[in-house]
Every structure is written in C-alpha cells, then in structure tokens.
Design an enzyme around this catalytic site. Structure first.
Site, short mmCIF file in Angstrom:
data_model
loop_
_atom_site.label_atom_id
_atom_site.label_comp_id
_atom_site.label_asym_id
_atom_site.label_seq_id
_atom_site.Cartn_x
_atom_site.Cartn_y
_atom_site.Cartn_z
N VAL A 1 -4.40 -2.88 4.70
CA VAL A 1 -3.43 -2.78 5.78
C VAL A 1 -4.12 -3.29 7.05
CG1 VAL A 1 -1.84 -1.29 7.03
CG2 VAL A 1 -2.44 -0.74 4.66
N ILE A 2 -3.53 -4.32 7.65
CA ILE A 2 -4.10 -4.92 8.85
C ILE A 2 -3.15 -4.63 10.01
CG2 ILE A 2 -4.83 -7.08 9.95
CD1 ILE A 2 -5.25 -8.18 7.04
N GLU B 1 1.40 -5.92 15.60
CA GLU B 1 1.77 -5.70 16.99
C GLU B 1 2.62 -4.46 17.21
OE1 GLU B 1 3.55 -9.32 18.34
OE2 GLU B 1 1.76 -10.49 17.90
N THR B 2 3.00 -3.78 16.13
CA THR B 2 3.83 -2.57 16.27
C THR B 2 3.07 -1.37 15.70
OG1 THR B 2 4.88 -2.74 14.09
CG2 THR B 2 5.88 -4.00 15.89
N ARG C 1 -14.84 -6.65 4.65
CA ARG C 1 -14.84 -5.45 3.80
C ARG C 1 -14.47 -5.76 2.36
NH1 ARG C 1 -11.88 -0.67 6.16
NH2 ARG C 1 -13.19 0.44 4.70
N SER D 1 0.82 -1.22 0.00
CA SER D 1 0.00 0.00 0.00
C SER D 1 0.85 1.26 0.00
CB SER D 1 -0.95 0.00 1.20
OG SER D 1 -1.92 -1.00 1.03
N PHE D 2 2.00 1.22 0.65
CA PHE D 2 2.87 2.39 0.71
C PHE D 2 3.31 2.84 -0.68
CE2 PHE D 2 6.76 4.72 1.87
CZ PHE D 2 6.28 5.49 2.91
N GLU D 3 3.41 1.92 -1.62
CA GLU D 3 3.86 2.22 -2.98
C GLU D 3 2.73 2.68 -3.91
OE1 GLU D 3 6.70 0.14 -0.79
OE2 GLU D 3 4.82 -0.79 -1.41
N HIS E 1 3.87 0.21 13.09
CA HIS E 1 4.11 0.25 11.64
C HIS E 1 2.81 0.54 10.90
CE1 HIS E 1 6.04 -0.71 7.84
NE2 HIS E 1 5.02 -1.51 7.56
#
Length: 158
Positions: A86-87, A90-91, A132, A61-63, A93
């Site tokens: 984007v799921i 634990e961080t 979704r 997704s960032f790209e 990010h």
C-alpha cells in the site's frame, strides 16, 4: 544457590512437514510479485516442497484477511502469509486500507489460532516500496516466510 532456567520455547527455521499458504494482493503487482517470489524462494531454500505450499491472489490488500481466514479455517495450513503493498496517495484512503488490513490480518490469527503473517509493506513512495521488495532493504516476502515457518514450529511446541 542454583538459578532455575525458564522453559524456553522457540520455533526453528525448519520446514519439516509444514504446509503454508500465501495470499498475495494483485494491486501494485510489480511489488507484490517480488514479495511472493522471495517468499517462495525462501521456502524452497529451506527445504520446502511445492506440493506443501499454496498461493492465492486477491484484488488488493483490503481483501487479504478474507482469503487468509478461509485458508486458516480449512485446517490444512500451519501458517498463512499475507503479502501486499500500500503506497500513500493524495487522499486518506491509504490510512483506512492500512489500518483495516492490519486489523483484519491480526484477527485471522487470533480467531483461528493459525499464525497469520503480516507481509504488507506500507510506504510513502514507490521508491520506498521498491527498496522493501528487495532493492536495498532486503525483501519483506522472504522475511514473512521465515516468520511463518518459525511460528508454525513454535505452535507445535505449545
């Protein structure tokens, strides 16, 4: 005394001669492929032909914004759709990816004047993403396609 009516501008859900591009993130492809399939299905059902629809894949997704900007700047497309998933992990990010992806997609539209549709689903869990992408809550890919067609038609009128 008669009231004057505003000049109301709206885009229709008619494909017409529009050319649309779809950029899809390969990360979480199980979900993003379902989004893409729904977008293409909506395009076809609304009368769009395959030769007027372009698809491109990016790693994640960032790209999405980089490819979307290149497509928008080409002058060939009346709208660009960005599909991703984007799921939350634990961080933190997730927060960075979601924020920068949304900002980048918005900037493509505002900088180029070509509608850049945000079809990135952001979820806490895989189960939410599945819902979704068509299981319970409709499919965001199809909704993104309808938004792209509507915006392409609206901008023709402005």
């Amino acid at each position: 005394m008669s009231e004057t009516q505003p000049n109301n501008l709206e885009g229709e859900l008619l494909v017409g001669d529009a050319k649309i591009a779809i950029v899809t993130a390969r990360f979480n492809e199980f979900i993003t492929k379902a989004l893409l399939d729904s977008a293409v299905n909506h395009w076809t059902r609304l009368g769009g032909s395959a030769d007027r629809l372009t698809t491109a894949w990016v790693p994640g997704s960032f790209e999405l914004p980089v490819a979307a900007k290149k497509l928008a700047e080409s002058g060939e497309y009346q709208a660009v759709i960005c599909l991703g998933c984007v799921i939350r992990g634990e961080t933190d990010h997730y927060d960075h990816v979601v924020e920068q992806t949304a900002k980048g997609i918005r900037e493509v539209g505002t900088q180029t004047g070509v509608p850049c549709i945000f079809g990135v689903i952001t979820c806490e869990t895989l189960e939410q993403a599945i819902h979704r992408a068509g299981a319970k809550l409709g499919n965001q890919g199809g909704k993104a396609m309808m938004a792209a067609i509507e915006m392409a038609n609206l901008l023709k009128k402005i």
